[in-house]
Design an enzyme around this catalytic site. Structure first.
Site, short mmCIF file in Angstrom:
data_model
loop_
_atom_site.label_atom_id
_atom_site.label_comp_id
_atom_site.label_asym_id
_atom_site.label_seq_id
_atom_site.Cartn_x
_atom_site.Cartn_y
_atom_site.Cartn_z
CD GLU A 1 6.83 -2.11 -38.39
OE1 GLU A 1 7.83 -2.80 -38.48
OE2 GLU A 1 5.73 -2.13 -39.18
CE LYS B 1 -15.40 -2.41 -6.24
NZ LYS B 1 -13.74 -2.72 -6.53
#
Ligand code: R5P
Length: 310
Positions: free
Chosen positions: A36, A190
């Site tokens: 954490e 592309k």
């Protein structure tokens, strides 16, 4: 003004602090044993104009959590105004539903940053300009283009240059680059058969005999650039350099560039490059610290930042 750095890219935070001649505020951003995140600001920030610098780059989730927790700590410490300075805004490519039952994660991240308590955002070359509208707080989206254009002018002035957009989505960015250096524009057609794979279908424009400059916001796997460079060289390009704002550089991208016909990959330091990547002779890094530092100075003084786009 107070400048606080989380852990994603401390060298960039330090360079921004140097530019502003304003030391980084003493703060701890660390992990407990269970991973954490814990934040403690070791100086008084009550009533201060605070800038928190954190790219949400790899590891994206940890870096995002650091940013959110840092904003929370500063909000609870009564900072007057909090600006999240996010040089690279991760999750930006998830900016629309690409299929049924998929998320719009860029919007979720924008909501999280506002909900944590940020008053404004300063970021750079968002993958899509409209992500600015995902935030309901003021958001300045800087462009790294002036830094790149300066570099091209210094190193490649008077060459037979052609700016190339590696896909149709990048045409606006590439056109603006081409206009600045008074070069012509070509476009790579592309296709992405699946996420993470790209194929070049065609080159729109005559690149024969030209020194090509590919311009894009992100280099991730490097596939887009490497394939584009190969296609450009096949069409007779003399050299191919790429100018990229965010070097995400996943999955051996730099090794892929090293093994390709691309001559040079120039990235900005919105994401801190890995040490092993910096060993590549084809990789060069430009600093956006002065640009971000100047934007921070202007925001703090309530001056216009649009001048920095010139
Ligand atoms: C896509 O639209 C982006 O602008 C980049 O072209 C893309 O993220 C690059 O990905 P990769 O390096 O994996 O081909």
């Amino acid at each position: 003004m107070k400048l606080i750095s989380c852990n994603a890219n401390r060298p960039l935070s330090e360079a921004i602090a140097d530019h502003l001649d304003c030391p980084l505020t003493d703060a701890e951003v660390k992990n407990f044993a269970d991973n954490e995140i814990f934040v403690r600001i070791n100086e008084n920030v009550r009533g201060e104009d605070v800038f928190i610098i954190q790219s949400t780059s790899r590891p994206a989730n940890d870096n995002l959590m650091e940013l959110l927790i840092c904003i929370d700590a500063l909000r609870r410490a009564s900072a007057a105004r909090l600006t999240a300075v996010i040089p690279y805004f991760g999750y930006a490519r998830q900016d629309r539903k690409t299929d049924g039952r998929t998320p719009i994660s860029a919007k979720l991240v924008a909501n999280l940053i506002s909900a944590a308590g940020a008053d404004r955002v300063l970021t750079m070359d968002l993958h899509a300009g409209q992500i600015q509208g995902f935030f309901d707080i003021p958001t300045d989206n800087m462009v790294a283009l002036p830094v790149m254009v300066d570099d091209v002018r210094r190193r490649m002035a008077n060459e037979n240059l052609m700016v190339v957009s590696p896909d149709v989505g990048g045409v606006v960015r590439a056109r603006s680059f081409a206009k600045r250096i008074r070069a012509d524009l070509a476009i790579v057609d592309k296709r992405r058969p699946e996420a993470g794979k790209s194929e070049v279908m065609n080159i729109i424009g005559d690149v024969s005999g030209r020194r090509c400059i590919l311009v894009d916001d992100i280099c991730d796997s490097g596939g887009t650039l490497v394939n584009a460079a190969a296609a450009l060289k096949e069409e007779g390009a003399v050299s191919v350099s790429a100018y990229i704002t965010h070097g995400v550089l996943s999955n051996n991208a730099v090794a892929r560039v090293d093994d390709s016909v691309m001559d040079e990959l120039v990235i900005c330091n919105s994401i801190q490059p890995r040490d092993e990547d910096l060993k590549s002779k084809k990789l060069r890094v430009l600093s956006v610290a002065p640009l971000l530092g100047e934007a921070i100075r202007r925001i703090a003084n309530n001056e216009s930042v649009s001048k920095l786009f010139d």
